[in-house]
Design an enzyme around this catalytic site. Sequence first.
Site, PDB file in Angstrom:
ATOM      1  N   SER A  99     -37.058  58.173  39.425  1.00 40.57           N
ATOM      2  CA  SER A  99     -36.664  57.363  40.575  1.00 40.57           C
ATOM      3  C   SER A  99     -35.245  57.592  41.081  1.00 40.57           C
ATOM      4  O   SER A  99     -34.880  57.076  42.131  1.00 40.57           O
ATOM      5  CB  SER A  99     -36.836  55.877  40.254  1.00 40.57           C
ATOM      6  OG  SER A  99     -38.195  55.542  40.325  1.00 40.57           O
ATOM      7  N   LYS A 131     -28.608  49.365  44.512  1.00 39.43           N
ATOM      8  CA  LYS A 131     -30.077  49.239  44.510  1.00 39.43           C
ATOM      9  C   LYS A 131     -30.428  47.786  44.216  1.00 39.43           C
ATOM     10  O   LYS A 131     -29.842  47.176  43.311  1.00 39.43           O
ATOM     11  CB  LYS A 131     -30.663  50.172  43.440  1.00 39.43           C
ATOM     12  CG  LYS A 131     -32.193  50.232  43.440  1.00 39.43           C
ATOM     13  CD  LYS A 131     -32.713  51.189  42.359  1.00 39.43           C
ATOM     14  CE  LYS A 131     -34.229  51.357  42.429  1.00 39.43           C
ATOM     15  NZ  LYS A 131     -34.743  52.308  41.413  1.00 39.43           N
ATOM     16  N   SER A 140     -38.310  55.598  43.246  1.00 41.50           N
ATOM     17  CA  SER A 140     -38.178  54.276  43.842  1.00 41.50           C
ATOM     18  C   SER A 140     -36.820  54.033  44.504  1.00 41.50           C
ATOM     19  O   SER A 140     -36.703  53.136  45.331  1.00 41.50           O
ATOM     20  CB  SER A 140     -38.408  53.218  42.776  1.00 41.50           C
ATOM     21  OG  SER A 140     -37.361  53.240  41.819  1.00 41.50           O
TER      22      SER A 140
END
Lengths: 482, 98, 492
Positions: free
Chosen positions: C184, C79, C160
Site C-alpha cells: 500500500s 494518511k 491503499s
Amino acid sequence: MSYTIQGATGPWEVVVGLEVHAQVISRSKLFSGAATAFGAEPNSQVSFIDAGFPGMLPVINRECVAQAVRTGLGLKAQINLWSRFDRKNYFYADLPQGYQISQYAHPIVGRGSVEIELSDGSRKTIGIARLHLEQDAGKSLHDQHPTKSFIDLNRSGVALMEIVSEPDMRSPEEAGAYLAKLRQILRYLGTCDGNMDEGSMRADVNVSVRRPGEGFRTRCEVKNVNSVKFVMQAVEAEARRQIEVWESGGEVEQETRLFDVARGITRSMRSKEDAHDYRYFPDPDLPPLVLDPAWVEELKASLPELPDERRARYIAMGLSAYDAHVLTLERETAAYFEEVAQGRDPKLAANWVTGELFAALNRMKRDITDPPVSARHLGELLDLIADETISGKIAKDVFEIMLETGEAPRAIVESRGLKQVKDSSAIEAAAAQVLAAHADKVAEYRAGKEKLFGFFVGQVMKAMQGKGNPALVNEVLRKLLG
Amino acid sequence: MSVDAATVKRIATLARIRIEDAALPRMVEELNGILAWVEMLREVDTQGVEPMAGGAPTGQPSLRMREDEVTDGGIAEAILANAPDREGPYFAVPKVVE
Amino acid sequence: MSKPTDLTIAAARAALARREISAVELTRACLDAIARLNPRLNAFITITAESALRQAEESDRRIAQGMARPLEGIPLGIKDLFCTAGVRTTAASRILGNFTPPYESTVTAHLLRDGAVFLGKLNLDEFAMGSSNATSAFGPVENPWSRANDPETRLVPGGSSGGSAAAVAARLVLGATATDTGGSIRQPAAFCGVAGIKPSYGRCSRFGIVAFASSLDQAGPIARDVRDCAILLRSMAGFDPRDSTSADLPVPDFEAAVERGVAGLRIGIPREYRMEGMPAEIEALWQQGIAWLREAGAEIVDVSLPHTKYALPTYYIVAPAEASSNLARYDGVRFGAREEGEDLRDLYERTRAAGFGAEVRRRILIGTYVLSAGYYDAYYLKAQQVRALIRRDFEQAWERCDALLTPATPTAAFALGEKTEDPVAMYLNDVFTVPANLAGLPGMAVPAGLDAQGLPLALQVIGRPFDEETVFAVAGVLERAADFRATPRLIA
Ligand SMILES: [Mg+2]
Ligand SMILES: [Zn+2]
C-alpha cells in the site's frame, strides 16, 4: 464411603471439574496502565486500550506475569517458560475489542495439584490442568433502564488467572473443599484477594454424572458461581437434574447453564448457539512471553509459606491437628497467631486464639483483620500468666476487660489490683481463717477424707478473690493441715 | 473447499454482518473465487514447518514487560465522548436479556 | 526560484533555513494547490488549513530564533489511517462516523515533534483494504497522471495509500505518511511516479494507526524522491514502548545512506519474479535497472525465492484473518456510526453491514471463515507455515546477496472501474510487494521510467531485516541513473 446419588434406577456418581477465574492483585491492568481498584466511578478506570479504541495496542504488565508464576509455583505446577497470547473472538457489549486476549494453546502454567481435606479427615489430591492469563471483560448493568443495558468498562482489561482443574472431584463437598483450598492458597500467595462478593473469584462448574465404574458422560458447564456454598449447591442441583434426564430416557446435552440461587436449580442460558466458535488465533500484537528461568527462581525463592507447610510446622510445634487446621485457614489468622506465639508457649497461644479470641470474634461479629484485642496485647496477657503475675483464671477476667476497654493487660492488672499474691504470710493468714471457720471439715480431713483438700484450696482462693498463687496456697495448706 | 449459502450466512452471523438474501449468491460466488485461488497452498509441503506468527523479520522477540504502575485512566469523559449513545457515565446499548 | 510546491523536502529545508521562503508561504502554497486541485483529485478527506497555518507560524518563529527542528515548517499530508488528536480520523470508512481521536499516533507525534506542518488527512482505500483507492467511503482518488493517447480516462492512483501518492505527485504536499500491509505504499507510489518505502516490520510504531492486519502493517513515507523518503523515515521511525512489536533499535541516518552507492554490493535478481504474462515494458525496465546497478559497481547475482507464487494466497488468508478480528471493535457501541436495531445483535449486524463497504465486508467474511472451527488448520495454520517458508527463502537469499531488485508492480496505473468485477484480479496488483510484508522486510519503490502511454513505472528494492540503509543506497543509485523528471498532467 464414596458419594453417590440414589436415582430411581440405582446409584449415580458425580464428576466435577472447576474453571476458576481469579482476579490478579496488581495496581494496573494486564495490558494497560489504568487502575484496577474495586468500586470506582463508572468508566473512570479505563484507558483507550481497555475501551478498544482504534490504533490502541496492548503492553503486558510484569507484575501480572509474576503473579501467575507465583500462583503456578503455589499450585506445584509446571511453569512454561514459553507461552503465548491468543485472541478469543466474540461479540458482546462489554467486550470492547470484540475479542478477549487469553492464552489458549500455550498457557503460562501447566499441570499442578491441590490437596484437599474432607470432613471425615481424609485427604485427596485434585489435579490442576493449567492456569492461563487473560483479560476480564467490562460489566453490563441490565436493571438500570427499561429498554437499555448500561456498560461500565472499569473491569475491562483487568488481569485474570483462569485455573482449570481436572475432573477429579466426586461430590459437592469435594468441589467446595477444592474451591476453598484454592482460595486459601491464592490468598496466602497474595495473588488474588479471594473476595467472592466482589467477583474476585468466580467458578465455572463442569458437572456430569455416571454409573459407578463407567467412563465420562456429557457434561454441562454452570457459569459464574460465586461462593463455596453455591458451588456445592450447584453441583448437587445439576447432578440431580442430569440424573433425571438420563433416567427418563433422555440425553444430557452439552450446554452452558446458570445457577439460580433463589430457586436452587440450574437453567439453560439463552441463545449461546454460535458462542462456541471463538476463532482463536495468536494475537499478532503480542510476541510470545518468554520467561527468564532465573527470574522464575527468584520468584520461587521469595514465595511465602503455603497453608499446608504452615500447618505441618504448627503440628511440629506441638499444636493439635485441629488447632493447626483452623489457625491456617486464613492467612490473617495465622499471622495473628504467629504474633501471639512469638517467643511464647505455642500451645498456650493456640488455646487462647482458638478459644477466647474466636469466641469473642463470634460474639462481637468481628473479623480477625479487625480484632477487638490486638495480638500484641494478647501476647502480653500470656506473659502475665507465664511469669505468674496472674493465674489463668484471672487472665480470663482480664481478657474480658480488655475486650470492653481496649486497655493493655498489664495496666488492667495494676489498676484493678489483680496481681497474684505470692506473699506466704498473707496466704497463711487467709488459710488459718478458712481452717478455723471449718473446724468440722478439718477433723474429717484429718480422719482420712483427703479429697477435702480441694475444698480448702477453693475456699482460700475465694477468700483471696482468686489472687492467691495456687502453688503457694497448696503448700501452705499442706503445712497447716500436716 | 467451497462455501454454500448457508455457510456464508453462518459466517456472516459470526462476523455480525447482516447479509440480505438477495446479496447472498454474489457473495457465495466471490468467496468461492477467493477460496479456489488460495487452494494452491495445498501443493506446498509444510510438514514440520514451524508456523510464523507475528511479523518480526528476524523471528519473534520475546514480549517486553512494563512495570505495574497506574499511568492511565481517569478520563471517563474522553472515553465516552465519541459514544453513539450514553446514559450518564455509562455507554448504553439496547437491553440485553441474559 | 521555482514554485514553492516544486520544492523537495531537502530543498525546502534549505530554503527555509536560508530564509528564502517562510513556512507560512510554503504552507499557503500547498493549501492553494489543494484548494485548486483537490476537488478533482479527491486526495484529501479532511483539510486542516487553519491549524496548518498556525503550525507554520510557529515554525517561522522557531526558525527566526534559530531553534528549527529537523522538519521545521515542512507541509505534509497524513494518511487518514493515523489517529490525529482532535482531528477527525476516518480510515475512509463510514463506520467511524465522526470519530475524533483524543490521542496522536506515535508516527505523527514524531513528525510534530520534529516541526512538520500537517495540511490534512489523506484519502485511502477503506481500512487500507484495496489497491486502487476505489473502496474509500469518501470516493475514489484520481491519479494525476493520465495516458498520453487517452487523457480523458481517469486512472487510479493505486492503493491503499492512493491519497498520499496522488497528493505528493500533484505537489499538493511535500511528503506524506502512508502505510503498507501488502504493498500500500509501494504500489501507489509506483502508479503515481513518486518514491515510497515500507520499512522493516517494527521500525515504525503502530501505536495510533488504525489496524488492518497487525503482523503486516507498517508505516512509511511517500515523497518526491529517495532522499525525502529518508528524511521523513528518520523522523517517523523509532522504538515505542507502547507497541509490543516495535523494534528496540537505534534509527540510523538514512539520508546519509542515499549517497552511499552500490560499489561492491551484491544485488540479487529473484528468478521467480519473472511472471508469466508480465508486460514486456516491465521486463525491459527491470533489465534496465539491472544494467544501472551493474554500471554503478554492483555485482548482479541470480537468486531463487521458490515460494514466491504462494505469497499472494498466503497474504489473502493471513491479512483477512487478522482484519476480521481487528475490525470487530467497530460495533457502534463506544464510537463511530451506529444503526439502530431491534436488539444488540441486530444493532451490530446493521451497523456493520451499513458501516463497512463491500471489500471490507468480503475480507471480514473470508477472515472469519479461515479462522472458524474446522477450517483453521487447513487455511490459517497452513498460511502461517507457508509464510515461514517465504521468510526462509529470503534468509537463504541473503546468503548470496545484500539487496534484491524487482519490478514494483506488474502493470502501470489502470483505469478507474477496471478490475472491480473479480477481486482476485485486483489482488494480483500486489504480487511483487506482498512477499516483503510477509517476511517483514524493508521494500522501496523508485520511479524509473515511463511506459508507452507515458505512465510511470517503478522498480522495487528489498533489503535485509532493518537494513533500510542499503535499500536507500540502492534506490539512490537507481534514482540518479533513471533521472526521472516526467510530471503528471495534474500538477500544482
Ligand atoms: Mg471458561
Ligand atoms: Zn476465561
